[in-house]
Scaffold this active site. Structure first.
Site, PDB file in Angstrom:
ATOM      1  N   LYS A  11      63.958  45.125  46.859  1.00 41.20           N
ATOM      2  CA  LYS A  11      62.505  45.206  46.667  1.00 41.20           C
ATOM      3  C   LYS A  11      61.887  46.309  47.536  1.00 41.20           C
ATOM      4  O   LYS A  11      62.554  46.855  48.430  1.00 41.20           O
ATOM      5  CB  LYS A  11      61.902  43.841  46.982  1.00 41.20           C
ATOM      6  N   TYR A  51      58.707  39.036  36.011  1.00 40.87           N
ATOM      7  CA  TYR A  51      58.280  37.798  36.667  1.00 40.87           C
ATOM      8  C   TYR A  51      57.440  36.896  35.764  1.00 40.87           C
ATOM      9  O   TYR A  51      56.656  36.089  36.262  1.00 40.87           O
ATOM     10  CB  TYR A  51      57.528  38.140  37.955  1.00 40.87           C
ATOM     11  N   ASN A 114      60.516  39.478  50.667  1.00 42.20           N
ATOM     12  CA  ASN A 114      61.819  38.919  51.045  1.00 42.20           C
ATOM     13  C   ASN A 114      62.997  39.820  50.678  1.00 42.20           C
ATOM     14  O   ASN A 114      64.094  39.351  50.417  1.00 42.20           O
ATOM     15  CB  ASN A 114      61.963  37.493  50.495  1.00 42.20           C
ATOM     16  N   HIS A 117      65.949  40.514  45.291  1.00 41.74           N
ATOM     17  CA  HIS A 117      65.894  39.515  44.222  1.00 41.74           C
ATOM     18  C   HIS A 117      67.265  39.462  43.565  1.00 41.74           C
ATOM     19  O   HIS A 117      67.930  40.490  43.432  1.00 41.74           O
ATOM     20  CB  HIS A 117      64.841  39.932  43.174  1.00 41.74           C
ATOM     21  N   GLU A 128      67.250  39.788  32.602  1.00 40.62           N
ATOM     22  CA  GLU A 128      66.776  40.751  33.607  1.00 40.62           C
ATOM     23  C   GLU A 128      67.533  42.075  33.505  1.00 40.62           C
ATOM     24  O   GLU A 128      66.939  43.141  33.649  1.00 40.62           O
ATOM     25  CB  GLU A 128      66.892  40.114  35.005  1.00 40.62           C
TER      26      GLU A 128
HETATM   27  P1  CMP Z   1      62.334  36.258  43.857  1.00 36.57           P
HETATM   28  O1  CMP Z   1      63.672  35.670  44.126  1.00 36.57           O
HETATM   29  O2  CMP Z   1      62.248  37.689  43.496  1.00 36.57           O
HETATM   30  O3  CMP Z   1      61.602  35.402  42.722  1.00 36.57           O
HETATM   31  C1  CMP Z   1      60.214  35.215  42.669  1.00 36.57           C
HETATM   32  C2  CMP Z   1      59.497  35.796  43.831  1.00 36.57           C
HETATM   33  O4  CMP Z   1      58.195  35.309  44.038  1.00 36.57           O
HETATM   34  C3  CMP Z   1      60.220  35.403  45.104  1.00 36.57           C
HETATM   35  O5  CMP Z   1      61.444  36.073  45.195  1.00 36.57           O
HETATM   36  C4  CMP Z   1      59.189  35.752  46.154  1.00 36.57           C
HETATM   37  O6  CMP Z   1      59.185  37.127  46.484  1.00 36.57           O
HETATM   38  C5  CMP Z   1      57.909  35.421  45.416  1.00 36.57           C
HETATM   39  N1  CMP Z   1      57.368  34.153  45.870  1.00 36.57           N
HETATM   40  C6  CMP Z   1      57.863  32.942  45.629  1.00 36.57           C
HETATM   41  N2  CMP Z   1      57.082  31.991  46.207  1.00 36.57           N
HETATM   42  C7  CMP Z   1      56.088  32.659  46.834  1.00 36.57           C
HETATM   43  C8  CMP Z   1      54.971  32.257  47.589  1.00 36.57           C
HETATM   44  N3  CMP Z   1      54.732  30.976  47.825  1.00 36.57           N
HETATM   45  N4  CMP Z   1      54.161  33.216  48.060  1.00 36.57           N
HETATM   46  C9  CMP Z   1      54.410  34.516  47.792  1.00 36.57           C
HETATM   47  N5  CMP Z   1      55.455  34.966  47.074  1.00 36.57           N
HETATM   48  C10 CMP Z   1      56.283  34.037  46.603  1.00 36.57           C
END
Ligand code: CMP
Length: 141
Positions: A11, A51, A114, A117, A128
């Site tokens: 990311k 998403y 984070n 993904h 995806e």
């Molecule tokens: P990812 O595994 O890419 O899948 C969905 C993404 O949404 C997740 O990682 C996070 O980056 C984001 N996400 C999930 N929950 C939250 C949250 N409570 N607040 C902000 N971002 C979130």
């Protein structure tokens, strides 16, 4: 033994922080094969497609603006049981819960930013992968 493909995306925060090499090395050292890779600056339409399942959730807008804030590195990884093994290597979605030794457990603290993904099922992986790659962009055998 079931060889699978999974979709992985470093990311924007991972790219900005110079973690591309570090992250790719982990998959290579594990013995996984990278069968497609590209750097992409996603637009809103592409991010919303990726998403789709989170549309309507409280964090959706934040998620879309974050993933479109800079380039990402999209890749397809092939390995035995790639989907579940890669998910274990990246760690829990909330990095505060991610174990040390996982990518999020070593490099992230924020649930919103984070670092990485990865697909959570083989069905999602196919979906995806097809969002980012044409069939002839994925290396076979
Ligand atoms: P990812 O595994 O890419 O899948 C969905 C993404 O949404 C997740 O990682 C996070 O980056 C984001 N996400 C999930 N929950 C939250 C949250 N409570 N607040 C902000 N971002 C979130």
């Amino acid at each position: 033994m079931a060889v699978q493909r999974t979709f992985v995306m470093i990311k924007p925060d991972g790219v900005r922080r110079g973690l591309i090499g570090e992250i790719i090395s982990r998959f290579e050292r594990r013995g996984m094969k990278i069968v497609a890779m590209k750097m992409v600056k996603m637009d809103r339409a592409l991010a919303e497609r990726l998403y789709e399942e989170h549309k309507g959730k409280g964090f959706f807008e934040e998620l879309i603006s974050y993933v479109t804030s800079g380039p990402v590195v999209a890749m397809v990884i092939e390995a035995d049981e790639a989907v579940s093994v890669v998910r274990k290597m990246i760690g829990a979605t909330d990095p505060k819960e991610a174990l040390p030794g996982t990518i999020r457990g070593d490099y992230a603290l924020s649930k919103a930013e984070n670092v990485i993904h990865a697909s959570d099922s083989p069905e999602k992986a196919s979906r995806e992968i097809s969002i980012f790659f044409k069939e002839n962009e994925v290396i076979t055998a």
